[in-house]
Design an enzyme around this catalytic site. Structure first.
Site, mmCIF file in Angstrom:
data_model
loop_
_atom_site.group_PDB
_atom_site.id
_atom_site.type_symbol
_atom_site.label_atom_id
_atom_site.label_comp_id
_atom_site.label_asym_id
_atom_site.label_seq_id
_atom_site.Cartn_x
_atom_site.Cartn_y
_atom_site.Cartn_z
ATOM 1 N N SER A 101 3.852 2.771 8.358
ATOM 2 C CA SER A 101 4.101 1.636 7.158
ATOM 3 C C SER A 101 4.980 1.075 6.666
ATOM 4 C CB SER A 101 3.068 2.267 6.036
ATOM 5 O OG SER A 101 1.103 2.038 6.612
ATOM 6 N N HIS B 79 0.916 -0.577 0.042
ATOM 7 C CA HIS B 79 -0.242 0.080 0.314
ATOM 8 C C HIS B 79 0.957 1.080 -0.379
ATOM 9 C CE1 HIS B 79 0.814 0.067 4.533
ATOM 10 N NE2 HIS B 79 0.133 0.976 4.620
ATOM 11 N N ASP C 270 1.271 -7.543 2.535
ATOM 12 C CA ASP C 270 0.755 -5.953 2.539
ATOM 13 C C ASP C 270 2.818 -5.818 2.165
ATOM 14 O OD1 ASP C 270 1.115 -3.841 1.354
ATOM 15 O OD2 ASP C 270 0.408 -3.613 3.454
#
Length: 240
Positions: free
Chosen positions: A193, A75, A113
């Protein structure tokens, strides 16, 4: 799953990319019974290990896994393209390990992810040890494993614009490890992230991707645990 993690009612998680990048959320059926820790330290010197293994995107974090190769989240990487830039372990406006162009992006084929990003070896802007990426960074090694109760640390760039790219380290216990999922009680924010999740020996356990939106003592954080399959994918895509 660890007994301290109880499946109960809908709680919202946030994908931890800075609002300067994307503002994505997802929903998970998790409620925590353990109190989250808030042990966060600002790093003063990013030119020593393990901080030399961390890189900054405009709105997120990544880390070095091999020659010219870094890891972040899918992402995160979906907002970047070949030719875009990353900065090796910046320390606000004081110093960094050089600025490098992205040359290839490879997403993990599974649901996890995880995204491999290869960078050009020669810097656009040199680091303290010259123009070579590999001279200015330190790749992480893998941990043998992790289990509930182990201590971990998450190193990254929360709210990079607001915090002026100051590197932060957050620590806490592992709550559970199940399959390719690891849950831990460490304080993380938007921008974390892609941060490495490390054990007390600074060895890689996984990669951070989300935390509970709620800002209270029961807030947990979530990462992809590095299974043999994920480690194999990473190894196969490290620059030769």
């Amino acid at each position: 799953m660890n007994k301290n993690v109880v499946i109960k009612s809908l709680a919202t998680l946030t994908i931890l990319t800075s609002v300067a990048g994307i503002g994505t959320t997802l929903v998970e059926e998790v409620q925590q019974t353990a109190k989250a820790e808030n042990n966060v330290t600002k790093i003063k010197d990013t030119n020593i290990f393990p901080y030399t293994g961390v890189v900054a995107f405009n709105s997120a974090t990544g880390f070095v896994v091999g020659k010219n190769t870094i890891l972040t989240n899918k992402h995160v990487s979906k907002n970047y393209k070949v030719g875009d830039r990353i900065t090796a372990h910046p320390n606000s406006d004081k110093s960094n390990g050089g600025i490098y162009s992205i040359k290839k992006i490879i997403n993990y084929p599974g649901k996890e992810d995880v995204s491999v990003i290869k960078v050009e070896e020669h810097a656009i802007e040199r680091g303290p040890k010259g123009f070579n990426f590999n001279d200015n960074v330190t790749p992480f090694k893998y941990a043998a494993g992790a289990k509930a109760g182990d201590r971990i640390k998450v190193i990254g760039y929360p709210h990079p614009y607001k915090n002026k790219y100051v590197l932060h380290e957050s620590t806490g216990p592992v709550m559970s490890v199940e399959g390719s999922s690891i849950v831990y009680s460490a304080h993380t924010e938007s921008g974390n992230s892609g941060s490495p999740v490390l054990n007390s020996n600074n060895e890689l356990v996984g990669i951070h991707f989300a935390s509970d939106v709620k800002n209270d003592d029961n807030r947990n954080a979530y990462g992809v645990y590095f299974t043999p399959e994920i480690k194999r994918f990473i190894a196969e895509n490290i620059d030769k």
